[in-house]
Structure formats: structure tokens, C-alpha cells
Design a protein around this motif. Sequence first.
Motif, PDB file in Angstrom:
ATOM      1  N   LEU A 124      -4.346  -8.889   3.710  1.00 25.86           N
ATOM      2  CA  LEU A 124      -3.406  -8.559   2.627  1.00 25.86           C
ATOM      3  C   LEU A 124      -2.030  -9.157   2.904  1.00 25.86           C
ATOM      4  CD1 LEU A 124      -4.450  -4.833   2.076  1.00 25.86           C
ATOM      5  CD2 LEU A 124      -4.802  -6.708   0.453  1.00 25.86           C
ATOM      6  N   ARG A 125      -1.620  -9.163   4.176  1.00 24.09           N
ATOM      7  CA  ARG A 125      -0.332  -9.759   4.542  1.00 24.09           C
ATOM      8  C   ARG A 125      -0.357 -11.276   4.375  1.00 24.09           C
ATOM      9  NH1 ARG A 125       2.738  -9.888  10.401  1.00 24.09           N
ATOM     10  NH2 ARG A 125       1.189 -11.486  10.817  1.00 24.09           N
ATOM     11  N   GLU A 126      -1.406 -11.894   4.895  1.00 23.36           N
ATOM     12  CA  GLU A 126      -1.496 -13.359   4.846  1.00 23.36           C
ATOM     13  C   GLU A 126      -1.634 -13.870   3.413  1.00 23.36           C
ATOM     14  OE1 GLU A 126      -1.225 -15.476   7.630  1.00 23.36           O
ATOM     15  OE2 GLU A 126      -0.517 -13.581   8.431  1.00 23.36           O
ATOM     16  N   LYS A 127      -2.250 -13.078   2.540  1.00 16.28           N
ATOM     17  CA  LYS A 127      -2.449 -13.481   1.143  1.00 16.28           C
ATOM     18  C   LYS A 127      -1.277 -13.084   0.248  1.00 16.28           C
ATOM     19  CE  LYS A 127      -5.990 -15.031  -0.212  1.00 16.28           C
ATOM     20  NZ  LYS A 127      -6.409 -16.425  -0.413  1.00 16.28           N
ATOM     21  N   GLY A 128      -0.259 -12.434   0.840  1.00 16.80           N
ATOM     22  CA  GLY A 128       0.946 -12.101   0.080  1.00 16.80           C
ATOM     23  C   GLY A 128       0.762 -10.994  -0.940  1.00 16.80           C
ATOM     24  N   ILE A 129      -0.202 -10.094  -0.707  1.00 18.02           N
ATOM     25  CA  ILE A 129      -0.450  -9.008  -1.661  1.00 18.02           C
ATOM     26  C   ILE A 129       0.669  -7.965  -1.594  1.00 18.02           C
ATOM     27  CG2 ILE A 129      -2.113  -7.265  -2.435  1.00 18.02           C
ATOM     28  CD1 ILE A 129      -3.104 -10.127  -2.756  1.00 18.02           C
ATOM     29  N   GLY A 130       1.287  -7.823  -0.430  1.00 20.76           N
ATOM     30  CA  GLY A 130       2.459  -6.964  -0.327  1.00 20.76           C
ATOM     31  C   GLY A 130       2.180  -5.489  -0.119  1.00 20.76           C
ATOM     32  N   ILE A 131       0.967  -5.128   0.283  1.00 22.62           N
ATOM     33  CA  ILE A 131       0.639  -3.726   0.546  1.00 22.62           C
ATOM     34  C   ILE A 131      -0.153  -3.637   1.846  1.00 22.62           C
ATOM     35  CG2 ILE A 131       0.538  -3.133  -1.911  1.00 22.62           C
ATOM     36  CD1 ILE A 131      -2.575  -3.066  -1.532  1.00 22.62           C
ATOM     37  N   THR A 132      -0.354  -2.406   2.315  1.00 23.72           N
ATOM     38  CA  THR A 132      -1.292  -2.136   3.398  1.00 23.72           C
ATOM     39  C   THR A 132      -2.372  -1.207   2.863  1.00 23.72           C
ATOM     40  OG1 THR A 132      -0.127  -0.173   4.209  1.00 23.72           O
ATOM     41  CG2 THR A 132       0.577  -2.312   5.102  1.00 23.72           C
ATOM     42  N   VAL A 133      -3.392  -0.985   3.681  1.00 25.00           N
ATOM     43  CA  VAL A 133      -4.491  -0.101   3.273  1.00 25.00           C
ATOM     44  C   VAL A 133      -3.965   1.284   2.890  1.00 25.00           C
ATOM     45  CG1 VAL A 133      -6.507   1.147   4.178  1.00 25.00           C
ATOM     46  CG2 VAL A 133      -6.299  -1.327   4.531  1.00 25.00           C
ATOM     47  N   SER A 134      -2.945   1.751   3.592  1.00 21.92           N
ATOM     48  CA  SER A 134      -2.414   3.090   3.315  1.00 21.92           C
ATOM     49  C   SER A 134      -1.776   3.194   1.936  1.00 21.92           C
ATOM     50  CB  SER A 134      -1.399   3.492   4.386  1.00 21.92           C
ATOM     51  OG  SER A 134      -0.309   2.589   4.418  1.00 21.92           O
ATOM     52  N   ASP A 135      -1.467   2.057   1.305  1.00 24.55           N
ATOM     53  CA  ASP A 135      -0.886   2.063  -0.038  1.00 24.55           C
ATOM     54  C   ASP A 135      -1.947   2.154  -1.138  1.00 24.55           C
ATOM     55  OD1 ASP A 135       1.815   1.736   0.859  1.00 24.55           O
ATOM     56  OD2 ASP A 135       1.384  -0.378   1.217  1.00 24.55           O
ATOM     57  N   LEU A 136      -3.206   1.910  -0.807  1.00 26.48           N
ATOM     58  CA  LEU A 136      -4.270   1.948  -1.810  1.00 26.48           C
ATOM     59  C   LEU A 136      -4.482   3.380  -2.296  1.00 26.48           C
ATOM     60  CD1 LEU A 136      -6.802  -0.474  -0.059  1.00 26.48           C
ATOM     61  CD2 LEU A 136      -5.410  -0.976  -2.083  1.00 26.48           C
ATOM     62  N   GLU A 137      -4.679   3.543  -3.594  1.00 30.03           N
ATOM     63  CA  GLU A 137      -4.727   4.873  -4.185  1.00 30.03           C
ATOM     64  C   GLU A 137      -6.134   5.448  -4.329  1.00 30.03           C
ATOM     65  OE1 GLU A 137      -2.381   5.348  -7.751  1.00 30.03           O
ATOM     66  OE2 GLU A 137      -1.084   3.668  -7.202  1.00 30.03           O
ATOM     67  N   ASN A 138      -7.144   4.569  -4.366  1.00 30.52           N
ATOM     68  CA  ASN A 138      -8.498   5.038  -4.675  1.00 30.52           C
ATOM     69  C   ASN A 138      -9.445   4.606  -3.562  1.00 30.52           C
ATOM     70  OD1 ASN A 138     -10.836   5.890  -5.898  1.00 30.52           O
ATOM     71  ND2 ASN A 138     -10.499   4.819  -7.833  1.00 30.52           N
ATOM     72  N   GLY A 280      -1.070  -4.309  13.922  1.00 30.61           N
ATOM     73  CA  GLY A 280      -1.603  -3.089  14.528  1.00 30.61           C
ATOM     74  C   GLY A 280      -0.702  -1.896  14.304  1.00 30.61           C
ATOM     75  N   VAL A 281       0.600  -2.102  14.430  1.00 29.65           N
ATOM     76  CA  VAL A 281       1.557  -1.011  14.192  1.00 29.65           C
ATOM     77  C   VAL A 281       1.528  -0.616  12.716  1.00 29.65           C
ATOM     78  CG1 VAL A 281       4.009  -0.407  14.148  1.00 29.65           C
ATOM     79  CG2 VAL A 281       3.046  -1.560  16.151  1.00 29.65           C
ATOM     80  N   ALA A 282       1.523  -1.613  11.830  1.00 28.72           N
ATOM     81  CA  ALA A 282       1.498  -1.336  10.387  1.00 28.72           C
ATOM     82  C   ALA A 282       0.212  -0.631   9.964  1.00 28.72           C
ATOM     83  CB  ALA A 282       1.660  -2.635   9.604  1.00 28.72           C
ATOM     84  N   SER A 283      -0.862  -0.837  10.722  1.00 29.30           N
ATOM     85  CA  SER A 283      -2.163  -0.251  10.386  1.00 29.30           C
ATOM     86  C   SER A 283      -2.366   1.116  11.013  1.00 29.30           C
ATOM     87  CB  SER A 283      -3.293  -1.181  10.856  1.00 29.30           C
ATOM     88  OG  SER A 283      -3.140  -2.479  10.327  1.00 29.30           O
ATOM     89  N   GLY A 284      -1.407   1.553  11.830  1.00 25.06           N
ATOM     90  CA  GLY A 284      -1.581   2.821  12.520  1.00 25.06           C
ATOM     91  C   GLY A 284      -2.496   2.731  13.715  1.00 25.06           C
TER      92      GLY A 284
END
Length: 308
Positions: A124-138, A280-284
Motif C-alpha cells: 500500500l505504501r509503495e503503490k501510493g494508496i496512502g493507508i495502512t491495514v488499520s485504516d481499512l473499515e471492512n 514494521g512499526v506502522a504495522s504494529g
Amino acid sequence: PVRVVTSSTGQAYVGQFHAPDLFGDKFGLAPNNQLTEFEDEGAAAQVLVSGGADAGSTGLTQVIQLISRGQKLKAFCPVQVDSTEHLVGLKEKISSLDQITDPSIRVAVDSPGGLVNFIMNLVLREKGIGITVSDLENVTVLGDGSQRLAALAAKQVDVGSVDLFELPDLQKQLGAGAVTTLSVTAEDADFLANIYYASTEWLDRNTDLAGRFCATTLYSNRVLASDYNQYKAAVDRFIEGGVDESITKTNWDFAREYSIWPYNDDVMTPEAIKTVIDVGVASGLLESKASSFTFEQIVDTRPLQIAM
């Protein structure tokens, strides 16, 4: 002899973990090295930390976790770069990765701090999506690859990460046209995935041995990546019950195309370590204090220098 522990000895790792059996004599290794596989990477690490093994193979993130907890360990040799994971979706629901932010898209994720979440965050970072897994709502938390595969096949989720060898199974169940590949990790992101590590005490006492052990691994990677017949022979020799040749060939083709099996020292760099720490830090997966670690705190470069 070197006593090695690991939590994965699948066919993709035959060249690395059985390198001493295949080519150890070329580098002066003893013929009776010991490889022990554990179901759980934590159990393997505990054996090493308690002195029951000399070296271990695991994800770089786990070594950094252990260092964060005060264990005197360092990585000393690359085993595998990138990943064979594919982020796939049901074509009737999603056609491109940027749609993953849509709240209606049901996404299978790993357990908190799991490796698949790390991989997804990296992509997600490399593709410029601008979110992490923790931001996903569903999301649906599924900590095992077979669970994610089953949920996709049952259309209980719309997006999930599956391994290279699992993708044909999913396509067979749903139809090849029903599944779309949103990201091939090895194509969209670069990271140092698996490494050999050992206690700093063992590395100080056995620097030359660690160097020859690493050289054997890198040599095996080079030889088996260049010769399918040698790779297949190694799989047939060391994987109990054998492996379907179509899977063996798929793994080998993928490893060659994306240089999954390293045979140079240019994959274990300060930049590579920083990428793993940042994601790793961003992913918890890693504590925030890992961001302050230096390259020298995590990697012993002496064995790799000897190996090269």
C-alpha cells in the motif's frame, strides 16, 4: 556442525536450509549439521535464545522484535528477499488496488502484527494508496493462509492475500476469470524477508564458520536458481512425500523472475533494514523504539564479508 532452527522448511526454502547438505563440503562445513523445524517461529527462537541451537532462520522483523526485548542477537546472512504472496480480489467486486479503500470491499487481513499485514502495508505504501491495514473499515481477521483461501473461495471476503501455490487452487474453485491479481508483492515492493541470525556471542566465537555457512547458502541460491533440474532434485530429496512438479516449476520460475533467492550482499543494506523497521512499526509488528536502532545493532556484517 551448525545447529539450525526454523519454522518453515517448505519447498521454496530447500536451497537455503539444505545448502550445507548439498554444497557444504565445498566450504569446509561439517557433514553433520542439524536442521530442526518448529510449527511456531516463537518456539524456534526460544530454542536458539536458550542455547539449544547455534543459528536460526526467520523473518527479519522477528529478530528486531527480539533485539527490542534485550536479546543479544544479530542477523548475519540473507535467506530470501520479497515474498511469494499475491493480493487477489474477486473480479465481480474489485478490479484495482486503489478500490480497497471502499468500505463495501470486504478485506481479509492477518492477526494483529502478522506478516501478511506487514506485506500489505508495504505494498500500500509503495503503490501510493496512502493507508495502512488499520485504516481499512471492512475487515475479517484470518491469521492463516488456508483460512484466507477458503474465505475467498466461499465469497465471504472480496480481497485477501494468498501464496503463489494457492492461487491456482482458488482459480480452479471460482474460475480463472473470477479472480484478479491486485498486487504481486515481489513486483510491487522490495524487502528483506528471511535471514539467518545468531547470538552475538556465537558470532564472535564462530565468525569464520558463520561466514562459510553464509557462503554455502548464497552459493546454493545461485546454483539452484540457474538449474531447474538441480532444484527439482533437491525438492525431491528433502521434501517428505514429494511436491507436484507443476508447483515446483512455478516456484522456481517465480524465484528466478523476481530474484527471490539472493546470492550477493546487496540485499542486506542499511536502506533495506530501514524499510523493514518503518513498515514494521506502522504495522504494529515492531515497537516504536525500533525506529532508533542502527544498522550495526541489527546486522553483523563480518560473516557476509567473509562469504563474499
